[in-house]
Design a protein around this motif. Structure first.
Motif, PDB file in Angstrom:
ATOM      1  N   GLU A 134      61.970 -19.186  91.696  1.00  0.00           N
ATOM      2  CA  GLU A 134      63.203 -19.896  92.001  1.00  0.00           C
ATOM      3  C   GLU A 134      64.345 -18.901  92.152  1.00  0.00           C
ATOM      4  O   GLU A 134      64.293 -17.780  91.664  1.00  0.00           O
ATOM      5  N   SER A 135      65.386 -19.346  92.802  1.00  0.00           N
ATOM      6  CA  SER A 135      66.525 -18.492  93.098  1.00  0.00           C
ATOM      7  C   SER A 135      67.244 -18.061  91.823  1.00  0.00           C
ATOM      8  O   SER A 135      67.348 -18.819  90.861  1.00  0.00           O
ATOM      9  N   ASN A 136      67.762 -16.843  91.840  1.00  0.00           N
ATOM     10  CA  ASN A 136      68.549 -16.353  90.706  1.00  0.00           C
ATOM     11  C   ASN A 136      69.897 -17.047  90.615  1.00  0.00           C
ATOM     12  O   ASN A 136      70.573 -16.947  89.593  1.00  0.00           O
ATOM     13  N   ALA A 137      70.310 -17.742  91.657  1.00  0.00           N
ATOM     14  CA  ALA A 137      71.597 -18.423  91.673  1.00  0.00           C
ATOM     15  C   ALA A 137      71.524 -19.827  91.071  1.00  0.00           C
ATOM     16  O   ALA A 137      72.548 -20.464  90.868  1.00  0.00           O
ATOM     17  N   ASN A 138      70.311 -20.331  90.796  1.00  0.00           N
ATOM     18  CA  ASN A 138      70.180 -21.647  90.178  1.00  0.00           C
ATOM     19  C   ASN A 138      70.715 -21.620  88.751  1.00  0.00           C
ATOM     20  O   ASN A 138      70.600 -20.609  88.067  1.00  0.00           O
ATOM     21  N   PRO A 139      71.250 -22.748  88.269  1.00  0.00           N
ATOM     22  CA  PRO A 139      71.700 -22.797  86.874  1.00  0.00           C
ATOM     23  C   PRO A 139      70.534 -22.587  85.904  1.00  0.00           C
ATOM     24  O   PRO A 139      69.446 -23.101  86.109  1.00  0.00           O
ATOM     25  N   ILE A 140      70.780 -21.803  84.861  1.00  0.00           N
ATOM     26  CA  ILE A 140      69.772 -21.509  83.843  1.00  0.00           C
ATOM     27  C   ILE A 140      70.250 -22.119  82.531  1.00  0.00           C
ATOM     28  O   ILE A 140      71.294 -21.726  81.996  1.00  0.00           O
ATOM     29  N   PHE A 141      69.478 -23.070  82.008  1.00  0.00           N
ATOM     30  CA  PHE A 141      69.828 -23.805  80.785  1.00  0.00           C
ATOM     31  C   PHE A 141      69.040 -23.226  79.627  1.00  0.00           C
ATOM     32  O   PHE A 141      67.825 -23.108  79.680  1.00  0.00           O
ATOM     33  N   MET A 142      69.738 -22.852  78.557  1.00  0.00           N
ATOM     34  CA  MET A 142      69.063 -22.328  77.376  1.00  0.00           C
ATOM     35  C   MET A 142      69.864 -22.656  76.121  1.00  0.00           C
ATOM     36  O   MET A 142      71.058 -22.924  76.193  1.00  0.00           O
ATOM     37  N   ARG A 143      69.175 -22.649  75.001  1.00  0.00           N
ATOM     38  CA  ARG A 143      69.823 -22.945  73.730  1.00  0.00           C
ATOM     39  C   ARG A 143      69.883 -21.693  72.878  1.00  0.00           C
ATOM     40  O   ARG A 143      68.888 -20.995  72.723  1.00  0.00           O
ATOM     41  N   LYS A 144      71.050 -21.407  72.350  1.00  0.00           N
ATOM     42  CA  LYS A 144      71.270 -20.287  71.435  1.00  0.00           C
ATOM     43  C   LYS A 144      72.134 -20.808  70.295  1.00  0.00           C
ATOM     44  O   LYS A 144      73.312 -21.078  70.492  1.00  0.00           O
ATOM     45  N   ASP A 145      71.567 -20.978  69.125  1.00  0.00           N
ATOM     46  CA  ASP A 145      72.314 -21.527  67.995  1.00  0.00           C
ATOM     47  C   ASP A 145      73.081 -20.448  67.249  1.00  0.00           C
ATOM     48  O   ASP A 145      72.685 -19.287  67.223  1.00  0.00           O
ATOM     49  N   THR A 146      74.177 -20.863  66.632  1.00  0.00           N
ATOM     50  CA  THR A 146      74.914 -20.010  65.710  1.00  0.00           C
ATOM     51  C   THR A 146      74.707 -20.591  64.311  1.00  0.00           C
ATOM     52  O   THR A 146      74.046 -21.623  64.154  1.00  0.00           O
ATOM     53  N   LYS A 147      75.274 -19.950  63.297  1.00  0.00           N
ATOM     54  CA  LYS A 147      75.082 -20.439  61.932  1.00  0.00           C
ATOM     55  C   LYS A 147      75.712 -21.813  61.728  1.00  0.00           C
ATOM     56  O   LYS A 147      75.178 -22.629  60.999  1.00  0.00           O
ATOM     57  N   MET A 148      76.837 -22.060  62.372  1.00  0.00           N
ATOM     58  CA  MET A 148      77.573 -23.296  62.121  1.00  0.00           C
ATOM     59  C   MET A 148      77.478 -24.325  63.244  1.00  0.00           C
ATOM     60  O   MET A 148      77.967 -25.440  63.087  1.00  0.00           O
ATOM     61  N   SER A 149      76.853 -23.980  64.368  1.00  0.00           N
ATOM     62  CA  SER A 149      76.781 -24.955  65.456  1.00  0.00           C
ATOM     63  C   SER A 149      75.527 -24.758  66.303  1.00  0.00           C
ATOM     64  O   SER A 149      74.970 -23.670  66.368  1.00  0.00           O
ATOM     65  N   PHE A 150      75.109 -25.856  66.940  1.00  0.00           N
ATOM     66  CA  PHE A 150      74.081 -25.796  67.979  1.00  0.00           C
ATOM     67  C   PHE A 150      74.822 -25.366  69.238  1.00  0.00           C
ATOM     68  O   PHE A 150      75.924 -25.840  69.493  1.00  0.00           O
ATOM     69  N   GLN A 151      74.219 -24.509  70.017  1.00  0.00           N
ATOM     70  CA  GLN A 151      74.927 -24.033  71.199  1.00  0.00           C
ATOM     71  C   GLN A 151      73.980 -23.941  72.385  1.00  0.00           C
ATOM     72  O   GLN A 151      72.862 -23.447  72.255  1.00  0.00           O
ATOM     73  N   TRP A 152      74.433 -24.433  73.527  1.00  0.00           N
ATOM     74  CA  TRP A 152      73.676 -24.366  74.771  1.00  0.00           C
ATOM     75  C   TRP A 152      74.503 -23.592  75.767  1.00  0.00           C
ATOM     76  O   TRP A 152      75.725 -23.738  75.828  1.00  0.00           O
TER      77      TRP A 152
END
Length: 176
Positions: A59-77
């Motif tokens: 797939e194209s490198n320009a497509n949106p890339i969705f990932m999750r990266k959590d911190t200690k105090m919050s869920f983060q996407w």
């Protein structure tokens, strides 16, 4: 699933690798074969450059890339490759479907995703705990972790400290 049920399932689970930034599951199919890895937190390892197979069509490198990266105090996407300004995005909670909805006013991007941690502990979604920012073509969505999740995560960390590693040495590589 209650907090104790989740901790118990972690205790009896087969642990193949303990990595800080990735949480992934592998479930068995109806016939008992191991299925594909489902990544819950973190990003997948990059595919090998020389391997043949489905990686031939990429797939194209320009497509949106969705990932999750959590911190200690919050869920983060993080959603990379979204070039629109912050005022174009609308991030809200859908109480009926128990998910977070991202949409743009120009109708170029739409995404719904659930928060499995809140589903595990049967906690309600709260719109006031949701926030978002946009910088460097990346939309960052944060959801503050409820107290129940923070307590449960500290219990999980205590359990993980009890797990013996296969080669519990000081980390020095032995050469031949």
């Amino acid at each position: 699933m209650a907090v104790t049920g989740w901790l118990e399932s972690l205790r009896v689970a087969e642990k193949t690798a303990l990595l800080q930034d990735v949480r992934k599951w592998r479930v068995k199919s109806a016939l008992g074969a191991l299925g594909q890895w489902q990544i819950e937190v973190g990003e997948p390892a990059p595919h090998g450059a020389g391997s043949l197979g489905p990686e031939l069509i990429k797939e194209s490198n320009a497509n949106p890339i969705f990932m999750r990266k959590d911190t200690k105090m919050s869920f983060q996407w993080r959603i990379r490759n979204l070039p629109y300004p912050k005022d174009v995005y609308s991030v809200s909670v859908d109480q009926k479907e128990r998910c977070v909805v991202i949409r743009t006013t120009n109708k170029k991007y739409y995404k719904k995703f659930s928060i499995p941690d809140l589903d595990r502990y049967q906690l309600p979604l709260d719109d006031s705990l949701l926030s978002f920012a946009h910088a460097n073509c990346t939309l960052i969505i944060s959801y503050q972790k409820p107290k129940e999740v923070l307590v449960a995560e500290s219990e999980v960390q205590k359990e993980l400290k009890k797990v013996k590693t296969a080669h519990s040495s000081d980390g020095d590589c032995k050469t031949q």
